[in-house]
Structure formats: C-alpha cells, structure tokens
Design a protein around this motif. Structure first.
Motif, PDB file in Angstrom:
ATOM      1  N   ALA A 112      -6.673   4.346  -2.772  1.00  0.00           N
ATOM      2  CA  ALA A 112      -6.512   2.976  -2.290  1.00  0.00           C
ATOM      3  C   ALA A 112      -7.627   2.635  -1.308  1.00  0.00           C
ATOM      4  O   ALA A 112      -7.974   3.446  -0.451  1.00  0.00           O
ATOM      5  N   PHE A 113      -8.216   1.456  -1.469  1.00  0.00           N
ATOM      6  CA  PHE A 113      -9.265   1.002  -0.548  1.00  0.00           C
ATOM      7  C   PHE A 113      -8.920  -0.387  -0.033  1.00  0.00           C
ATOM      8  O   PHE A 113      -8.471  -1.248  -0.789  1.00  0.00           O
ATOM      9  N   THR A 114      -9.142  -0.603   1.247  1.00  0.00           N
ATOM     10  CA  THR A 114      -8.928  -1.920   1.840  1.00  0.00           C
ATOM     11  C   THR A 114     -10.204  -2.327   2.558  1.00  0.00           C
ATOM     12  O   THR A 114     -10.844  -1.498   3.189  1.00  0.00           O
ATOM     13  N   THR A 115     -10.588  -3.591   2.453  1.00  0.00           N
ATOM     14  CA  THR A 115     -11.783  -4.043   3.175  1.00  0.00           C
ATOM     15  C   THR A 115     -11.418  -4.331   4.625  1.00  0.00           C
ATOM     16  O   THR A 115     -10.275  -4.655   4.934  1.00  0.00           O
ATOM     17  N   ALA A 116     -12.420  -4.216   5.489  1.00  0.00           N
ATOM     18  CA  ALA A 116     -12.183  -4.381   6.919  1.00  0.00           C
ATOM     19  C   ALA A 116     -11.754  -5.803   7.234  1.00  0.00           C
ATOM     20  O   ALA A 116     -10.905  -6.039   8.069  1.00  0.00           O
ATOM     21  N   ILE A 158       0.839  -1.209   0.000  1.00  0.00           N
ATOM     22  CA  ILE A 158       0.000   0.000   0.000  1.00  0.00           C
ATOM     23  C   ILE A 158       0.873   1.257   0.000  1.00  0.00           C
ATOM     24  O   ILE A 158       0.590   2.223  -0.718  1.00  0.00           O
TER      25      ILE A 158
END
Lengths: 338, 312
Positions: free
Chosen positions: A68-72, A47
C-alpha cells in the motif's frame, strides 16, 4: 497407522493441490495500492482493511505481494509520479483511489501501455483502459425516497440535509433524491440545509430551521449527519421524524437506543471502507484471466431494522460500518455485471 | 595542496545530492537504469523544473512568489480548454496572463508592496480563474502539445535534454550575460543599480514577465504529460519551487541564485518520492521520510555555509 488416516492425508493433499492450481495464475503476481489521502477515519479503515485482507491473500499464496502506498499530500501530480514509480517497480496490477478523475489519465495510460492492469475505485479515473468500481451515489439518494414511500404510502413533507457544497458526491445524492421525489410525488422536500457530512454542522443547521419548519415525516441525508439532526429535533422538544442514517457509530448507537425504547424504525446506508479489498479481488480476477467488464458498481452497505445489532457489531467506535470482501463476492459482482 | 574552494563546494552540493539519490535508486531498482525508466521518473519533474525557474526569477529580485502553483494550475486549465478548442483565444489568454504577471511586478515596485501579500492574494485569483474555466476536472490537452511532450528522443529521454537546456540557457542568460548581471544586481544592490542609471521598474517588470513565461511553459508541459487538467493540479508547485531554488544553492535575499542548481534541486525533489516508494516504506512513514530527506540536504547546505564563513 490406519487406512483412514492415509486417506484423510491424501484427501487433504489433493485439496491443497487443487486450491494451489486455482490460484497458480496469480501466485507470483504483485498488486499495489495507490492512495491519495489518509487523513480521515474512512481512509484509515480503508487501508487497514487492505492490509488485513491482502496480508492473508499473500500468506495463502494467492498473490505474490500487495503493498500500500499513500501520497504525502492530496495532489494529483504527486500521485501521477507515484503511479509512474509503480510502473518501474514492475507491479502487475495497480489498485487506485485517485485524487482526480482526469489528471491521472496520462500516468494511467502509461501503466496500461506497460501491460499493467489498473483498477480504480471510490475516486475513479476516466481513462478508458482502466477498470472502474464506482459508487452509485444517485441510487443512494433515490433509495431513501423508495424506503420512505413504503413506510408512508400517503407521503408527506421532507427535510433534506445536503453534504459539502460543490462536490460531485453531494450533487449526485441530491439528484437521486430529486428523482425519487419525482417518482413519488406525494413527497415534498420543504427545506434544504447544509450538513457537510458532519454531526455538529448538521445539528446547528437543522436547529436553525426547526422553528419555521412544518411537520415533516422524514429527513433525507447523506451520511454522517443523522445523529446531529436527531439531537436538534430532541433539543427543540419536537417528535423525531424518520431520519435516514449513514452507518456512523453514533448514529447506529442512537438508533439502537430509540429502537429499544420506543420501536423507532429507519434504515442506514453508506459505502464500506473495505471496498478497497473488493478492488483488490477484482484486480486479482483480472490477472487470473477472467473477463471483467470495465465498469462495476459498488453495492452500498445497507443496515435495516433487523440487522441493526449485527451492523453495530461491524462498526468500530467513532468509525463507519465496515465490511471486508472475499474473492467469491468479487466474482459474484463481476458475473452479475456481465 | 590546494584547499577546497567553498564556492565550488556550494555549487557541488546540489549535483552531489542528486547523484547520490540516483545511485541509490539505481541500486534499489535496477529497472530504472534505462531509457524507459529515466523517462518515467523524470517527465513529471520537468514542469516542476520550469516552475522552479519561474520562482528563481522572483527570488532574484528579493521577492517571493506564493502564486506560482495557482498560476500553473490556471495555465493547465487554459491549455486543456481554450487552447484546444479555440487556439487563438487560448494563445491570447496565455499572453494576457504573462502580461498580468509583468503588471504585478510593476504594482509591487511602484506601490512598494510586500510581494508575499500580493502574490498570496493573486494565488486565489488564479485558482478562481482555473475553477471558472474548468469547474469539474476534465478537458483535453491539444494533440500537438501531447506529441511534443511525449516525443521520444533517440538515446536520451526528452526530460533530461530539456532540463539541461533549461539550466544552461538561464545560466548563460542570467549569470554570464551583461544584461543578466544588471538583473541580478537589481536584487542584490538596488541602490547601486538605480544610481548607475537603470530603471528598477523596468528590471522588475522584466523579471516578473520572465517568471510568467516560465510559469506558462510549466503549465503547458504539465498538461501535455497528464493529458487533461484539474483546477487544483499544481497547487503544490508553490512550495516545491521555493524548496527547489533553495536546495539548488539559492538564497532568499540578495540576488544570489544558481539556475543550474535550481534545476538539479527540482529533479532531486521529484526523485525523493521515487526513492521512498522503491524502498517500500509504509505509508505512515513515507510522509515524514520525505521531509526528513529535505532536512538532511539543507543541513548539508548550512554546513557548507559555515565552511564558507570560515574561509573568508
């Protein structure tokens, strides 16, 4: 005011215009990173590399934005929902490290149908409309035997350290090693132990077989386990064989110490977390209208005896050797795959 | 001036929080205010709504189901393998799994076992079956299933219509019908129901069978949306379904549930993720923010509870 200054200024201006024209195709495009997990140092580095490289690309006006996206949680359904949100946000391309090779196919297809370019890397998806930047784990296995065959033309016995059982990565690296041994029958894997890609686990399991282990010339590994193996050999008072390393900081540091002390030779390989930036540039190239094959293979980041000092410099303490890719490197990878 | 009825307020909280969330999403990302947008945002919420309903049946009889996520995963794996290749075997397996759920209800009642322990154990069994069926992710959903789930209704997305039908059907079945009253009472006041001559065993078995049925529906819809399965695909549904029921106004004890609220709760949970990603919150904060929004809604609930107590 001299003519030279004016000349220089106009040259600079025309250069700017030229570079602006080269990236005009994608200057207003937005690219998103969909990531399913951020809980280890490899993913954190991934990241960080993304943010560094894309931040610069946005500043330079090559792309409009790159979030940037991240799932929980590491869950396929949550990531599918995340993809659908990205479709609604109107991204032009989605770069994807997927929680599952298949469970996101529905959402990926919806994105493709909405005219979005989907580039998956590391955790790739099988949906045909998406691009894949895959890791050739099998080659990572066979390369180790190739190297040992050069070092020890007469062959010998080998110890194999496996990764986390039941994962496809472990299966594929192992298959590569089996294939390599078949091609070089002078080698024989006399023992397999489980290392879980973790130094402490590898050290324990290597130590437990050392008493009954015949003389080995090499230890083939999967990364993250080389330092532990070396410690086990040292603690037992045995001569340390050629252990293939996996680009971890402790592995490289140990190798450097041994190299300085007694000329120890080996090589080290792994995938750089900066592969996310390679995927970013591939997505940018696709948006730029380049013809890109659907399946690309990530080159492994290999450190040989001569490159050790340089490799160690590229490795943060406690982390993995990292490399960020450039637009040219991505273009090169694409043209070599065609 | 009439005072606010606490019961009405309690029912209004889930609807209000969903409405607020939707308004926020529409403002931040106007593109979502369309057929296409709503469909995309809600189609993955539909299987969560069905799983939430399954959980609601179990909560109604004072039990807690920790296996629904594993069960839905297994159903998804059955649908992506057997149901596609040998439909008869697939249908038989789905019916058998509903029967297994009913049998669990009987076991829990007859041996007086804590449901948490039994269902926690079963969650590993379901997951094991899923891995056996589909050792590595893959399979393909039957075409008819994908066609049904992806069916484009005129004017209103299928996910909204299906959620509304789901909420209303269960509401009338459980809250308004005579049979529903008895089923709920078996959780709220089991002694009274037993004294009135009803078999508690039969009631519990019915509720577990209903939960199994809705779990199967959830898995089928999920696999129709994703088109292929993964043994771990729905493990998160266990906690999501419990949170959905509670957000929707249900309680852990006493047969106090609200089917319409549960559907709204499930949709709310699914939409929280959308809102956060539209807000472009950095990945490090997204995880925490999701939890924070749930706490805010639950805090609203406890406020309503206090209001209720004061009204009594």
């Amino acid at each position: 005011m001299t003519y030279r200054a004016i000349l220089a200024a106009s040259a600079a201006l025309s250069f700017c215009l030229a570079s602006a024209a080269a990236s005009a195709q994608t200057a207003d495009k937005s690219i998103a990173l969909s990531n399913n997990y951020a809980g280890n140092s490899w993913r954190q580095a991934m990241i960080n590399s993304w943010e560094e490289v894309t931040g610069k690309a946005v500043e330079d006006g090559i792309v409009g934005s790159a979030d940037a996206f991240t799932t929980a949680e590491n869950s396929a359904t949550e990531q599918a929902a995340q993809l659908q949100n990205m479709i609604l946000q109107g991204y032009d391309a989605i770069v994807l490290n997927s929680a599952s090779p298949t469970a996101l196919n529905g959402a990926v297809k919806e994105a493709c149908d909405a005219g979005i370019t989907v580039v998956s890397f590391d955790g790739v998806v099988t949906e045909p409309c998406a691009w894949r930047i895959a890791v050739d784990f099998k080659k990572m296995g066979s390369d180790q035997i190739e190297y040992l065959a050069e070092r020890y033309p007469d062959g010998g016995k080998l110890l194999e350290i496996r990764g986390l059982p039941g994962t496809s990565v472990d299966e594929e690296i192992h298959a590569g090693i089996v294939e390599g041994v078949k091609a070089h029958p002078q080698f024989e894997v006399v023992r397999e132990v489980q290392g879980d890609w973790t130094q402490t686990v590898a050290q324990k399991s290597v130590a437990s077989v050392l008493a009954s282990l015949p003389e080995v010339v090499g230890v083939v590994t999967q990364g993250g386990d080389g330092y532990g193996a070396a410690q086990a050999f040292k603690a037992a008072g045995r001569e340390v064989p050629t252990i293939i390393m996996g680009n971890r900081h402790d592995e490289l540091t140990w190798w450097k110490e041994q190299k300085d002390a007694n000329g120890y030779e080996t090589f080290s390989q792994s995938i750089a977390p900066g592969v996310s930036t390679l995927a970013f540039w591939v997505a940018q190239q696709i948006l730029d209208g380049k013809d890109v094959p659907k399946d690309l293979v990530v080159p492994t980041l290999r450190i040989d005896q001569d490159g050790l000092a340089e490799g160690l410099e590229m490795t943060p303490e406690g982390g993995v050797t990292n490399q960020e890719y450039t637009q040219d490197q991505a273009a090169e990878l694409i043209s070599s795959a065609q | 001036m009439a005072r606010l009825d606490p019961k009405l307020l309690r029912a209004a909280v889930p609807a209000l929080s969903l409405a607020l969330l939707l308004v926020a999403i529409f403002i931040i990302q106007p593109r979502t205010m369309s057929y296409f947008g709503l469909n995309l945002m809600l189609n993955l919420a539909l299987p969560i709504a069905f799983a939430t309903m399954a959980q609601l049946f179990i909560l109604t009889v004072n039990d807690l189901d920790l296996s629904i996520g594993g069960f839905v995963s297994m159903v998804a794996c059955i649908a992506a393998t057997w149901l596609n290749e040998t439909p008869l075997l697939g249908i038989a397996a789905l019916i058998a799994s509903i029967a297994a759920y009913a049998a669990l209800g009987a076991l829990i009642h007859l041996r007086n076992l804590p449901s948490i322990v039994v269902t926690l154990g079963m969650s590993f069994v379901w997951l094991g079956c899923a891995v056996l069926l589909l050792p590595s992710p893959g399979g393909a959903a039957p075409d008819w299933l994908t066609a049904i789930v992806k069916f484009k209704m005129p004017f209103v997305p299928l996910a909204i219509v299906a959620s509304a039908v789901l909420g209303l059907v269960v509401h009338f079945g459980l809250m308004r019908s005579a049979g529903g009253v008895v089923l709920r009472a078996s959780g709220g006041n089991p002694q009274a129901v037993a004294k009135a001559g009803w078999s508690l065993l039969k009631l519990k078995v019915t509720m577990y069978a209903l939960a199994g049925t809705f779990g199967v529906l959830s898995g089928l819809i999920l696999v129709g949306t994703t088109t292929s399965a993964d043994a771990n695909i729905a493990l998160r549904y266990t906690l999501l379904s419990i949170a959905g029921v509670i957000l929707g106004g249900g309680e852990f004890t006493g047969g106090r549930v609200s089917p319409i609220g549960a559907v709204l709760g499930a949709l709310t949970l699914a939409l929280v993720g959308s809102l956060l990603s539209f807000l472009r919150i950095s990945p490090e904060w997204q995880i925490g923010a999701q939890g924070l929004m749930l706490i805010v809604v639950l805090a609203l609930r406890s406020l309503v509870n206090r209001f209720e107590e004061r009204a009594q």
